[in-house]
Design a protein around this motif. Structure first.
Motif, mmCIF file in Angstrom:
data_model
loop_
_atom_site.group_PDB
_atom_site.id
_atom_site.type_symbol
_atom_site.label_atom_id
_atom_site.label_comp_id
_atom_site.label_asym_id
_atom_site.label_seq_id
_atom_site.Cartn_x
_atom_site.Cartn_y
_atom_site.Cartn_z
ATOM 1 N N MET A 1 27.316 23.997 44.522
ATOM 2 C CA MET A 1 28.764 23.983 44.552
ATOM 3 C C MET A 1 29.344 24.976 43.531
ATOM 4 N N LYS A 2 28.758 25.008 42.340
ATOM 5 C CA LYS A 2 29.230 25.899 41.293
ATOM 6 C C LYS A 2 29.092 27.360 41.734
ATOM 7 N N ASN A 3 27.972 27.694 42.403
ATOM 8 C CA ASN A 3 27.751 29.054 42.881
ATOM 9 C C ASN A 3 28.768 29.435 43.950
ATOM 10 N N LYS A 4 29.109 28.502 44.828
ATOM 11 C CA LYS A 4 30.107 28.775 45.869
ATOM 12 C C LYS A 4 31.469 29.044 45.253
ATOM 13 N N LEU A 5 31.828 28.276 44.230
ATOM 14 C CA LEU A 5 33.109 28.468 43.549
ATOM 15 C C LEU A 5 33.154 29.839 42.879
ATOM 16 N N LEU A 6 32.065 30.222 42.229
ATOM 17 C CA LEU A 6 32.009 31.542 41.595
ATOM 18 C C LEU A 6 32.103 32.652 42.639
ATOM 19 N N TYR A 7 31.443 32.462 43.771
ATOM 20 C CA TYR A 7 31.483 33.439 44.849
ATOM 21 C C TYR A 7 32.906 33.611 45.380
ATOM 22 N N VAL A 8 33.616 32.519 45.614
ATOM 23 C CA VAL A 8 35.002 32.570 46.101
ATOM 24 C C VAL A 8 35.894 33.239 45.065
ATOM 25 N N LEU A 9 35.707 32.885 43.804
ATOM 26 C CA LEU A 9 36.495 33.502 42.728
ATOM 27 C C LEU A 9 36.239 35.010 42.679
ATOM 28 N N PHE A 10 34.991 35.427 42.801
ATOM 29 C CA PHE A 10 34.647 36.848 42.816
ATOM 30 C C PHE A 10 35.324 37.562 43.984
ATOM 31 N N LEU A 11 35.309 36.964 45.157
ATOM 32 C CA LEU A 11 35.954 37.569 46.322
ATOM 33 C C LEU A 11 37.451 37.735 46.108
ATOM 34 N N LEU A 12 38.095 36.729 45.551
ATOM 35 C CA LEU A 12 39.539 36.814 45.308
ATOM 36 C C LEU A 12 39.871 37.917 44.321
ATOM 37 N N VAL A 13 39.100 38.012 43.256
ATOM 38 C CA VAL A 13 39.342 39.043 42.248
ATOM 39 C C VAL A 13 39.106 40.426 42.837
ATOM 40 N N SER A 14 38.031 40.606 43.589
ATOM 41 C CA SER A 14 37.740 41.926 44.143
ATOM 42 C C SER A 14 38.746 42.317 45.205
ATOM 43 N N MET A 15 39.314 41.367 45.935
ATOM 44 C CA MET A 15 40.312 41.686 46.958
ATOM 45 C C MET A 15 41.611 42.157 46.317
ATOM 46 N N THR A 16 41.996 41.581 45.191
ATOM 47 C CA THR A 16 43.231 42.014 44.543
ATOM 48 C C THR A 16 43.046 43.366 43.870
ATOM 49 N N ALA A 17 41.823 43.727 43.527
ATOM 50 C CA ALA A 17 41.562 45.008 42.871
ATOM 51 C C ALA A 17 41.629 46.175 43.852
ATOM 52 N N VAL A 18 41.679 45.912 45.152
ATOM 53 C CA VAL A 18 41.694 46.964 46.155
ATOM 54 C C VAL A 18 43.095 47.534 46.353
ATOM 55 N N GLY A 19 44.137 46.893 45.831
ATOM 56 C CA GLY A 19 45.519 47.323 46.008
ATOM 57 C C GLY A 19 45.772 48.676 45.379
ATOM 58 N N GLN A 20 47.006 48.876 44.946
ATOM 59 C CA GLN A 20 47.383 50.171 44.387
ATOM 60 C C GLN A 20 46.702 50.438 43.053
ATOM 61 N N THR A 21 46.641 51.708 42.713
ATOM 62 C CA THR A 21 46.071 52.168 41.454
ATOM 63 C C THR A 21 47.205 52.446 40.483
ATOM 64 N N ASP A 22 47.063 51.957 39.262
ATOM 65 C CA ASP A 22 48.058 52.243 38.235
ATOM 66 C C ASP A 22 47.808 53.641 37.680
ATOM 67 N N LEU A 23 48.823 54.484 37.774
ATOM 68 C CA LEU A 23 48.760 55.836 37.216
ATOM 69 C C LEU A 23 49.488 55.858 35.881
ATOM 70 N N THR A 24 49.092 56.774 35.027
ATOM 71 C CA THR A 24 49.827 57.007 33.788
ATOM 72 C C THR A 24 50.241 58.474 33.747
ATOM 73 N N TRP A 25 51.148 58.782 32.856
ATOM 74 C CA TRP A 25 51.564 60.179 32.688
ATOM 75 C C TRP A 25 50.414 61.009 32.135
ATOM 76 N N ASP A 26 49.516 60.387 31.369
ATOM 77 C CA ASP A 26 48.331 61.104 30.886
ATOM 78 C C ASP A 26 47.430 61.496 32.051
ATOM 79 N N ASP A 27 47.317 60.617 33.066
ATOM 80 C CA ASP A 27 46.534 60.965 34.261
ATOM 81 C C ASP A 27 47.116 62.201 34.936
ATOM 82 N N LEU A 28 48.439 62.224 35.072
ATOM 83 C CA LEU A 28 49.093 63.342 35.767
ATOM 84 C C LEU A 28 49.037 64.634 34.958
ATOM 85 N N ALA A 29 48.830 64.518 33.650
ATOM 86 C CA ALA A 29 48.760 65.705 32.790
ATOM 87 C C ALA A 29 47.423 66.429 32.927
ATOM 88 N N LYS A 30 46.462 65.835 33.612
ATOM 89 C CA LYS A 30 45.157 66.476 33.811
ATOM 90 C C LYS A 30 45.261 67.460 34.973
#
Length: 145
Positions: A1-30
């Motif tokens: 059960m603990k492994n399933k909960l960790l797996y679901v939590l990992f999926l949720l975190v990785s799905m939200t990380a697929v959204g937009q990318t945060d840019l900074t002005w330092d990034d654009l200065a390259k």
């Protein structure tokens, strides 16, 4: 059960990380520039050479915060700037990498120098001197302060 909960939590975190990318002005200065002659204008312009990190974001959804500048009385050119209007790129404080052209889905009711967070699709522009090097299309945003 603990492994399933960790797996679901990992999926949720990785799905939200697929959204937009945060840019900074330092990034654009390259970015590097070389002068290039444009016959239509009989003049040299700075021709951008984008970094690999920025080139990899072409066509992707990104988020960037800055100062909202509505500089065109017809509302056709709206800018997100690293600096407020009194010290923006046009006043000699910074280069072209300190300003991004923004094109909204529907224009918000922001005022010049509002600090905003903008999300849009990054377009890189090398050849059209009528537009900025960095363009965000299909933008949405909100005021930060």
């Amino acid at each position: 059960m603990k492994n399933k909960l960790l797996y679901v939590l990992f999926l949720l975190v990785s799905m939200t990380a697929v959204g937009q990318t945060d840019l900074t002005w330092d990034d654009l200065a390259k970015i590097d520039y070389t002068e290039k002659y444009f016959p239509a204008y009989e003049s040299n312009f700075l021709y951008p050479e984008f970094s690999k990190e920025i080139t990899d974001l072409q066509g992707k959804e990104v988020t960037l915060s800055g100062y909202f500048l509505d500089v065109d009385p017809n509302g056709e050119l709206i800018i997100l700037s690293k600096n407020p209007l009194a010290s923006c790129f046009f006043c000699g404080n910074g280069g072209p990498e300190t300003a991004v052209e923004i094109q909204f889905k529907s224009k918000p009711d922001f005022k010049t120098d509002d600090v905003v967070l903008i999300t849009g699709t990054l377009q890189l522009n090398k050849d059209d001197v009528e537009h900025f090097n960095y363009i965000l299309t299909d933008c949405s945003g909100f005021q930060l302060k």
